[in-house]
Design a protein around this motif. Sequence first.
Motif, PDB file in Angstrom:
ATOM      1  N   GLN A  98      16.048  56.001  24.196  1.00 50.75           N
ATOM      2  CA  GLN A  98      16.094  55.181  22.984  1.00 50.75           C
ATOM      3  C   GLN A  98      16.702  53.828  23.333  1.00 50.75           C
ATOM      4  OE1 GLN A  98      18.501  56.689  19.786  1.00 50.75           O
ATOM      5  NE2 GLN A  98      17.435  55.488  18.236  1.00 50.75           N
ATOM      6  N   ASP A  99      15.926  52.749  23.157  1.00 55.31           N
ATOM      7  CA  ASP A  99      16.396  51.430  23.558  1.00 55.31           C
ATOM      8  C   ASP A  99      17.257  50.809  22.459  1.00 55.31           C
ATOM      9  OD1 ASP A  99      14.643  50.637  21.603  1.00 55.31           O
ATOM     10  OD2 ASP A  99      13.173  49.740  22.967  1.00 55.31           O
ATOM     11  N   ARG A 100      17.686  49.558  22.703  1.00 53.67           N
ATOM     12  CA  ARG A 100      18.590  48.888  21.762  1.00 53.67           C
ATOM     13  C   ARG A 100      17.924  48.615  20.417  1.00 53.67           C
ATOM     14  NH1 ARG A 100      23.364  47.287  23.743  1.00 53.67           N
ATOM     15  NH2 ARG A 100      23.616  47.142  25.995  1.00 53.67           N
ATOM     16  N   ASN A 101      16.603  48.558  20.396  1.00 52.08           N
ATOM     17  CA  ASN A 101      15.886  48.328  19.141  1.00 52.08           C
ATOM     18  C   ASN A 101      15.727  49.594  18.318  1.00 52.08           C
ATOM     19  OD1 ASN A 101      15.513  45.599  19.837  1.00 52.08           O
ATOM     20  ND2 ASN A 101      13.651  46.087  20.990  1.00 52.08           N
ATOM     21  N   GLY A 102      16.200  50.719  18.861  1.00 53.82           N
ATOM     22  CA  GLY A 102      16.047  51.988  18.168  1.00 53.82           C
ATOM     23  C   GLY A 102      14.713  52.658  18.427  1.00 53.82           C
ATOM     24  N   ASP A 103      13.873  52.074  19.291  1.00 59.08           N
ATOM     25  CA  ASP A 103      12.563  52.646  19.601  1.00 59.08           C
ATOM     26  C   ASP A 103      12.686  53.695  20.701  1.00 59.08           C
ATOM     27  OD1 ASP A 103      11.474  50.847  17.779  1.00 59.08           O
ATOM     28  OD2 ASP A 103      11.257  49.299  19.323  1.00 59.08           O
ATOM     29  N   GLY A 160      18.371  51.772  27.825  1.00 60.79           N
ATOM     30  CA  GLY A 160      18.622  52.548  26.625  1.00 60.79           C
ATOM     31  C   GLY A 160      19.406  53.803  26.932  1.00 60.79           C
TER      32      GLY A 160
END
Length: 502
Positions: free
Chosen positions: A205-210, A192
């Motif tokens: 922040q990872d690719r999922n937006g988390d 991320g």
Amino acid sequence: MRNLFPDSNAAWAALVIVLLPLLIIGAGELEERLRQRDSKFQATVSTIRIWVVPLLTLWILARALLDIDEGNFFLRVEASALVLAMAVTGLSAFRVVVERLADRPRRTGRRPIPRLLLALPRLLLILVALWLLIAGVWRVDLSAALTALGVTSLVISLALQDTLSGIASGFTLLADQPFAAGDWIESDEIEGRVIDVNWRATRVQDRNGDLVVIPNGQLATATITNFDRPTRLHRVMVPVQIERTATPTAAKEMLLDAARSTPGVVAEPAPYVWVTQIADPVVDYQAYMFIEDYTLAPRVKADFGSLVWYLSYRHDVPLPNPAQDLYLFDGAKTAIEARTTSADIRRCLVAAPLMAELDDDVLDQLASSASLTRFERGETIIVEGEQSDLLLLHEGRARLSVRQDGSDDLDVLDFDAGEVFGVMDEAPEMDGAALVVAMTDCDVVTIPPAAAGRVISEAPDLAAVLEQIAATRRRRIHRVLRHHERDAAAATETATEDGDDS
């Protein structure tokens, strides 16, 4: 001048009477100028004018003119207020500086400074202010407190060793700076963009937006991949399987067209394709593309895969069928069917305008002794002096060149499908060799010398045509060599003249 201020108190009074108005007026003017410029330092100057200057004046009056003892309670309260006002002034000025440093990446494009480093001077200023208040103003002996603090710190260190280890790791990361806020990193299967690095953990922040919080102690001992350093250029690799019936040249061209047409792929460095494994019934390829934003990697792979599906039909490059079929393989039968027959070669001969007028018996003789060979683009088909066969170009395009030592090949002429080449018994004397190179994938019919001679003896018209073609090509080679020698001589003469002039 020595008797101007016989009393030191008078000197202090004069200094206060003159200096205090000047400081107040000067601070007021400076504050007004800063207000007009909408400067954020206005609040700092305002604090100096309203609090620091009056409190400093009161302290000087109390100590110098009124000779009040330092231990006086009200004087200590006034000194405490002065120290606090100066600390607030320093914190106000430091806040403006921190805001400018934090905004520097947006203004200049430079990397941001970690917030932990920006917080250290503020913490140091607060500690100095507390030390002045406790030890300087109120005269509290800190030796016993420091001793107790040392014992307490030891106990706290043992109880919070994991937390302190994370803090130490945070300082190590800040000193080494393997990444900064805004970088895209990967560590222990966590991928991320770095949001922030503080004294205890790093937020990603990872690719999922988390939001993923990673302790600095874990990062300090882990392998970190930074996709934004030393450059933002990143290579994307996509494996592709293509049916074995497609030639590698056609498959590579199709994959390169798909790579060049994929959004987000840069032109330089150019994409390239490798053959990694030749299996049955597929051939494994790997397509390599370069992007300047790692966040686009999944989308680039998806878009590339979609383009490969469409381009496979346009380029006639079949992809593997994902259906599960059961085949009963007969090796002998398959080998026989894959072998080129005389009938196949006869069809190739008939397709050539030069051979189409031959009698059926002659065509049958040539087909029975000839063979069909495939050459890859860039491969040398024939070198003068190494082969005496008569060759017929059935499919593809080739080029006749003259190769000389120490210089580039001299292009003579191109061959299209249906043309013949091969034996040049009366080739001109020259330094080098005449050769034919495949410009595309080529299918070539090879006729052995014995069969070619037998057919030529039975077909005098064909012999005359072949002789005329050979003579024309010899003249073409002569002309190319003469032009090359003339150009080389002119270049040498020009270089000699330039050397004499110099």
